[in-house]
Scaffold this active site. Structure first.
Site, PDB file in Angstrom:
ATOM      1  N   GLY A 155      -7.998 -18.388  -3.862  1.00  0.00           N
ATOM      2  CA  GLY A 155      -8.856 -18.640  -5.024  1.00  0.00           C
ATOM      3  C   GLY A 155      -9.845 -17.496  -5.210  1.00  0.00           C
ATOM      4  N   GLY A 167     -11.847 -16.744  -8.728  1.00  0.00           N
ATOM      5  CA  GLY A 167     -12.765 -17.720  -9.309  1.00  0.00           C
ATOM      6  C   GLY A 167     -14.214 -17.251  -9.229  1.00  0.00           C
ATOM      7  CD  GLN A 168     -19.759 -19.765 -10.712  1.00  0.00           C
ATOM      8  OE1 GLN A 168     -19.398 -20.882 -10.362  1.00  0.00           O
ATOM      9  NE2 GLN A 168     -20.958 -19.527 -11.197  1.00  0.00           N
ATOM     10  CG  ASP A 187      -6.811 -16.990  -8.090  1.00  0.00           C
ATOM     11  OD1 ASP A 187      -8.041 -16.988  -7.891  1.00  0.00           O
ATOM     12  OD2 ASP A 187      -6.248 -17.854  -8.797  1.00  0.00           O
ATOM     13  CB  ILE A 188      -2.784 -19.893  -9.075  1.00  0.00           C
ATOM     14  CG1 ILE A 188      -1.539 -20.563  -9.632  1.00  0.00           C
ATOM     15  CG2 ILE A 188      -3.870 -19.905 -10.131  1.00  0.00           C
ATOM     16  CD1 ILE A 188      -0.723 -21.292  -8.640  1.00  0.00           C
ATOM     17  NE  ARG A 189      -6.674 -17.468 -13.615  1.00  0.00           N
ATOM     18  CZ  ARG A 189      -7.539 -17.918 -12.703  1.00  0.00           C
ATOM     19  NH1 ARG A 189      -7.106 -18.387 -11.545  1.00  0.00           N
ATOM     20  NH2 ARG A 189      -8.835 -17.906 -12.929  1.00  0.00           N
ATOM     21  CE1 TYR A 208     -15.296 -29.873  -7.044  1.00  0.00           C
ATOM     22  CE2 TYR A 208     -17.487 -30.635  -7.626  1.00  0.00           C
ATOM     23  CZ  TYR A 208     -16.671 -29.687  -7.082  1.00  0.00           C
ATOM     24  OH  TYR A 208     -17.219 -28.536  -6.566  1.00  0.00           O
ATOM     25  CE  LYS A 216     -14.823 -29.312  -3.495  1.00  0.00           C
ATOM     26  NZ  LYS A 216     -14.145 -28.238  -2.735  1.00  0.00           N
TER      27      LYS A 216
HETATM   28  C1  AKB Z   1     -19.637 -28.449 -10.765  1.00  0.00           C
HETATM   29  O1  AKB Z   1     -20.516 -28.497 -11.622  1.00  0.00           O
HETATM   30  O2  AKB Z   1     -18.613 -29.124 -10.780  1.00  0.00           O
HETATM   31  C2  AKB Z   1     -19.857 -27.513  -9.598  1.00  0.00           C
HETATM   32  C3  AKB Z   1     -20.450 -28.195  -8.427  1.00  0.00           C
HETATM   33  C4  AKB Z   1     -21.864 -28.620  -8.459  1.00  0.00           C
HETATM   34  O3  AKB Z   1     -19.803 -28.384  -7.436  1.00  0.00           O
HETATM   35  N1  AKB Z   1     -20.660 -26.405 -10.003  1.00  0.00           N
END
Ligand code: AKB
Length: 317
Positions: free
Chosen positions: A9, A12-13, A35-37, A143, A147
């Site tokens: 990855g 990414g950012q 990365d994937i791309r 998400y 996590k």
């Molecule tokens: C998001 O906004 O999804 C992320 C995070 C806080 O993990 N920046």
């Protein structure tokens, strides 16, 4: 011989700036970006770079063997807003990429893992201000659930199989060089770009939504520091709370207005408001400060000055 590092990855950012930092420390040839791309950016063009799917165990294993990788930084993930739109894929990507890397370490093919967690592990029932390291955790987003589960698995693999996995709960990250993608805290980056290009910004969160934030340089330093810390000082194997500053859209707008007085901000909350409302407003990170000497360098004032300077010098020249 210098150790070999794989970043999954890397475009990414976080991955982009992490790749630059680790290459500066360990040498370009020792940090394999993947990365994937294949984007046309510095990370890809400065090589070594490999296209890889984080969901393909065999591809990761092959790269680990080919380059004699010792450490893996797994930065591939779907963030909060995108994950809500594609829950099944978010769960698949965020969990199975982690299992692949944990299993490589369990099989002793790699020695150390960095895996990013997030303030999204907390939920609406968590104390909102100064959220403790150990507290109620009932995440209400896909998400956040991924996590939170990932943290449990990291700790489990450490306790049961001796895997050296280290993790940070990143707050919203503010960076100038690579845009964030699909997060709820992304407004805090967008507002800088729009302040410079348009002099106005429509915010997708309400004006008083306070969230924990951090300048990317601090986040990268924390990542390097936790990975370099002696094993015995890493006392938490789920993930460490980490903090630098907290602000609302009104507060960051006022800070930018000190430099761009004409900036106008309007508010039109969308589905991301509910996600933001479920997260902490501020974080207690005393355990990270105590265990491995975490210290932030940037606050809201210095971060704002630095963001505007970097964007003007490098992006909007
Ligand atoms: C998001 O906004 O999804 C992320 C995070 C806080 O993990 N920046």
């Amino acid at each position: 011989m210098s150790k070999k590092i794989l970043i999954i990855g890397a475009c990414g950012q976080i991955g982009t700036e992490l790749t630059h930092k680790l290459r500066a420390i360990h040498g370009v040839e020792n940090v394999i970006a993947s990365d994937i791309r294949k984007l046309n950016n510095d990370v890809v063009n400065s090589e070594p770079f490999e296209v890889i799917n984080a969901l393909d165990y065999n591809q990761i294993e092959h790269l680990v063997e080919q380059y004699h990788i010792e450490e893996v930084y797994l930065m591939a993930a779907l963030l909060s807003a995108t994950a809500e739109k594609n829950p099944a894929f978010a769960w698949d990507l965020n969990m199975n990429s982690l299992f692949h890397v944990l299993n490589l370490a369990k099989a002793k093919k790699i020695k150390k893992i960095f895996w990013p967690s997030s303030i999204a592990v907390f939920g609406p029932t968590t104390p909102k201000e100064n959220t403790p390291q150990y507290t109620i955790m009932e995440p209400s987003t896909v998400y956040g659930i991924s996590k939170q589960s990932g943290e449990r698995w990291c700790e489990y693999y450490h306790n049961i199989f001796g895997v050296d996995v280290r993790s940070i709960r990143y707050p919203g990250l503010i960076s100038w060089s690579t845009p964030p993608g699909g997060g709820t805290t992304d407004y805090a980056v967008d507002i800088f770009h729009k302040a410079i290009t348009d002099g106005k910004y429509e915010c997708f969160l309400s004006s008083e939504t306070k969230m924990p934030m951090m300048y990317m340089e601090d986040a990268i330093q924390a990542t390097v520091d936790i990975m370099e810390a002696p094993t015995e000082s890493i006392k938490i194997r789920s993930s460490y709370n980490l903090a630098a500053m907290s602000f609302t859209p009104t507060q960051i707008a006022a800070e930018i207005q000190k430099h761009i007085p004409n900036l106008q901000v309007t508010y039109k909350p969308d589905f991301r408001q509910k996600i933001a409302d479920s997260w902490p407003a501020s974080i207690d990170d005393s355990q990270a400060r105590q265990d491995w000497n975490w210290k932030n360098k940037f606050n809201i004032e210095t971060m704002t000055v630095e963001m505007l300077k970097q964007l003007r010098e490098n992006v909007y020249k």
